[in-house]
Motif scaffolding. Structure first.
Motif, PDB file in Angstrom:
ATOM      1  N   THR A   1     -20.949  57.898  81.349  1.00  0.00           N
ATOM      2  CA  THR A   1     -20.665  59.266  80.933  1.00  0.00           C
ATOM      3  C   THR A   1     -20.532  60.104  82.195  1.00  0.00           C
ATOM      4  O   THR A   1     -21.166  59.819  83.221  1.00  0.00           O
ATOM      5  N   GLY A   2     -19.640  61.079  82.167  1.00  0.00           N
ATOM      6  CA  GLY A   2     -19.433  61.833  83.400  1.00  0.00           C
ATOM      7  C   GLY A   2     -18.571  63.053  83.220  1.00  0.00           C
ATOM      8  O   GLY A   2     -18.210  63.433  82.097  1.00  0.00           O
ATOM      9  N   GLN A   3     -18.237  63.644  84.357  1.00  0.00           N
ATOM     10  CA  GLN A   3     -17.362  64.819  84.360  1.00  0.00           C
ATOM     11  C   GLN A   3     -16.356  64.684  85.492  1.00  0.00           C
ATOM     12  O   GLN A   3     -16.689  64.206  86.585  1.00  0.00           O
ATOM     13  N   CYS A   4     -15.140  65.094  85.184  1.00  0.00           N
ATOM     14  CA  CYS A   4     -14.023  65.059  86.131  1.00  0.00           C
ATOM     15  C   CYS A   4     -13.972  66.415  86.839  1.00  0.00           C
ATOM     16  O   CYS A   4     -13.673  67.429  86.214  1.00  0.00           O
TER      17      CYS A   4
ATOM     18  N   PRO B   1     -11.974  45.197  80.023  1.00  0.00           N
ATOM     19  CA  PRO B   1     -11.381  46.381  79.398  1.00  0.00           C
ATOM     20  C   PRO B   1     -12.389  47.523  79.224  1.00  0.00           C
ATOM     21  O   PRO B   1     -13.585  47.285  79.047  1.00  0.00           O
ATOM     22  N   LEU B   2     -11.879  48.736  79.249  1.00  0.00           N
ATOM     23  CA  LEU B   2     -12.716  49.907  78.977  1.00  0.00           C
ATOM     24  C   LEU B   2     -12.028  50.769  77.923  1.00  0.00           C
ATOM     25  O   LEU B   2     -10.795  50.795  77.842  1.00  0.00           O
ATOM     26  N   HIS B   3     -12.830  51.437  77.115  1.00  0.00           N
ATOM     27  CA  HIS B   3     -12.329  52.337  76.077  1.00  0.00           C
ATOM     28  C   HIS B   3     -13.188  53.590  76.079  1.00  0.00           C
ATOM     29  O   HIS B   3     -14.413  53.491  76.125  1.00  0.00           O
ATOM     30  N   GLY B   4     -12.544  54.760  76.026  1.00  0.00           N
ATOM     31  CA  GLY B   4     -13.345  55.974  76.086  1.00  0.00           C
ATOM     32  C   GLY B   4     -12.680  57.168  75.442  1.00  0.00           C
ATOM     33  O   GLY B   4     -11.584  57.081  74.883  1.00  0.00           O
TER      34      GLY B   4
ATOM     35  N   ARG C   1     -14.380  70.960  96.419  1.00  0.00           N
ATOM     36  CA  ARG C   1     -14.029  72.176  97.161  1.00  0.00           C
ATOM     37  C   ARG C   1     -12.717  72.063  97.914  1.00  0.00           C
ATOM     38  O   ARG C   1     -12.091  73.054  98.261  1.00  0.00           O
ATOM     39  N   ARG C   2     -12.296  70.827  98.207  1.00  0.00           N
ATOM     40  CA  ARG C   2     -11.009  70.643  98.896  1.00  0.00           C
ATOM     41  C   ARG C   2      -9.868  70.447  97.910  1.00  0.00           C
ATOM     42  O   ARG C   2      -8.752  70.106  98.308  1.00  0.00           O
ATOM     43  N   GLY C   3     -10.166  70.556  96.596  1.00  0.00           N
ATOM     44  CA  GLY C   3      -9.125  70.375  95.589  1.00  0.00           C
ATOM     45  C   GLY C   3      -8.877  68.919  95.251  1.00  0.00           C
ATOM     46  O   GLY C   3      -7.863  68.581  94.647  1.00  0.00           O
ATOM     47  N   LYS C   4      -9.805  68.049  95.665  1.00  0.00           N
ATOM     48  CA  LYS C   4      -9.684  66.619  95.360  1.00  0.00           C
ATOM     49  C   LYS C   4     -10.446  66.290  94.089  1.00  0.00           C
ATOM     50  O   LYS C   4     -11.542  66.784  93.876  1.00  0.00           O
ATOM     51  N   GLU C   5      -9.861  65.413  93.268  1.00  0.00           N
ATOM     52  CA  GLU C   5     -10.527  65.033  92.025  1.00  0.00           C
ATOM     53  C   GLU C   5     -11.654  64.041  92.299  1.00  0.00           C
ATOM     54  O   GLU C   5     -11.493  63.127  93.110  1.00  0.00           O
ATOM     55  N   VAL C   6     -12.761  64.222  91.605  1.00  0.00           N
ATOM     56  CA  VAL C   6     -13.900  63.316  91.757  1.00  0.00           C
ATOM     57  C   VAL C   6     -14.581  63.161  90.397  1.00  0.00           C
ATOM     58  O   VAL C   6     -14.712  64.132  89.650  1.00  0.00           O
ATOM     59  N   LEU C   7     -14.947  61.930  90.072  1.00  0.00           N
ATOM     60  CA  LEU C   7     -15.647  61.660  88.815  1.00  0.00           C
ATOM     61  C   LEU C   7     -17.116  61.411  89.122  1.00  0.00           C
ATOM     62  O   LEU C   7     -17.448  60.471  89.850  1.00  0.00           O
ATOM     63  N   LYS C   8     -17.965  62.266  88.615  1.00  0.00           N
ATOM     64  CA  LYS C   8     -19.415  62.101  88.777  1.00  0.00           C
ATOM     65  C   LYS C   8     -19.929  61.457  87.499  1.00  0.00           C
ATOM     66  O   LYS C   8     -19.824  62.056  86.422  1.00  0.00           O
ATOM     67  N   THR C   9     -20.450  60.262  87.612  1.00  0.00           N
ATOM     68  CA  THR C   9     -20.827  59.522  86.406  1.00  0.00           C
ATOM     69  C   THR C   9     -22.249  58.961  86.491  1.00  0.00           C
ATOM     70  O   THR C   9     -22.794  58.762  87.580  1.00  0.00           O
ATOM     71  N   MET C  10     -22.782  58.695  85.326  1.00  0.00           N
ATOM     72  CA  MET C  10     -23.998  57.890  85.206  1.00  0.00           C
ATOM     73  C   MET C  10     -23.719  56.804  84.185  1.00  0.00           C
ATOM     74  O   MET C  10     -22.871  56.971  83.312  1.00  0.00           O
TER      75      MET C  10
ATOM     76  N   PRO D   1     -13.019  68.268  82.600  1.00  0.00           N
ATOM     77  CA  PRO D   1     -13.547  67.761  81.327  1.00  0.00           C
ATOM     78  C   PRO D   1     -14.671  66.725  81.470  1.00  0.00           C
ATOM     79  O   PRO D   1     -14.745  66.015  82.466  1.00  0.00           O
ATOM     80  N   THR D   2     -15.493  66.649  80.443  1.00  0.00           N
ATOM     81  CA  THR D   2     -16.483  65.577  80.349  1.00  0.00           C
ATOM     82  C   THR D   2     -15.846  64.409  79.591  1.00  0.00           C
ATOM     83  O   THR D   2     -14.860  64.575  78.877  1.00  0.00           O
ATOM     84  N   PHE D   3     -16.404  63.235  79.791  1.00  0.00           N
ATOM     85  CA  PHE D   3     -15.847  62.039  79.166  1.00  0.00           C
ATOM     86  C   PHE D   3     -16.921  60.959  79.081  1.00  0.00           C
ATOM     87  O   PHE D   3     -17.999  61.068  79.702  1.00  0.00           O
ATOM     88  N   GLY D   4     -16.607  59.932  78.327  1.00  0.00           N
ATOM     89  CA  GLY D   4     -17.457  58.749  78.271  1.00  0.00           C
ATOM     90  C   GLY D   4     -16.587  57.536  78.011  1.00  0.00           C
ATOM     91  O   GLY D   4     -15.518  57.660  77.413  1.00  0.00           O
ATOM     92  N   PHE D   5     -17.020  56.370  78.509  1.00  0.00           N
ATOM     93  CA  PHE D   5     -16.298  55.139  78.170  1.00  0.00           C
ATOM     94  C   PHE D   5     -17.239  53.943  78.212  1.00  0.00           C
ATOM     95  O   PHE D   5     -18.298  53.989  78.841  1.00  0.00           O
TER      96      PHE D   5
END
Ligand SMILES: *[C@@H]1O[C@H](CO)[C@@H](O)[C@H](O)[C@H]1NC(C)=O
Length: 150
Positions: free
Chosen positions: A102-105, A70-73, A109-118, A84-88
């Motif tokens: 932690t990351g940002q949604c 499970p994850l909670h964030g 450039r092509r309008g595709k969603e990507v989550l960059k996280t560490m 938005p930024t987020f964390g879980f």
């Protein structure tokens, strides 16, 4: 008259629609897969930004059999950003360890969603003297998981 007016109306409506395309909201809810082949499913984000979901990792630092965990964030909603930024936190169900992401949604450039996280992965150690080596750090990129069924 109608024939000359309609292309103009089309252009006008496109111009009016364009800003809403560029301001498209990046949403956390849904199924994601990352560069390691790990998958996660995030449920609905509440008004206060809370969400939960499940994580199925493709890799493990242990020899234990991998299980869905499970994850909670929370997502930051202070300015209702479109990216938005987020964390879980993932509470691993097959080992005594915990990961925080932690990351940002982003909309790429092509309008595709990507989550960059560490992330930081804390593994349990038996002795306080081993504390120094108990935390790993990493980087993951998530994109929407599209299965054949969808
Ligand atoms: C993630 O989902 C894809 C598509 O359903 C699947 O092929 C893959 O095995 C899954 N990864 C894991 C770690 O189960």
């Amino acid at each position: 008259m109608v024939h000359t007016a309609s292309p103009l109306l089309l252009l006008l409506s496109l111009a009016l629609l364009a800003p809403s395309f560029s301001a498209k909201q990046c949403l956390l809810t849904g199924k994601w897969t990352n560069d390691l082949g790990s998958n996660m499913t995030i449920g609905a984000v509440s008004n206060s930004g809370e969400f939960s979901g499940t994580y199925l990792t493709a890799v493990t630092a242990t020899s234990n059999e991998i299980r869905v965990s499970p994850l909670h964030g929370t997502q930051n909603r202070i300015n209702k950003r479109t990216q938005p930024t987020f964390g879980f936190t993932v509470n691993w169900k097959f080992s005594e360890s915990t990961t925080v992401f932690t990351g940002q949604c982003f909309m790429d450039r092509r309008g595709k969603e990507v989550l960059k996280t560490m992330w930081l992965l804390r593994s349990s150690v038996d002795d306080i003297d081993d504390d120094w080596k108990a935390t790993r750090v990493g980087y993951n990129i998530f994109t929407r998981l599209h299965t054949v069924k969808e």
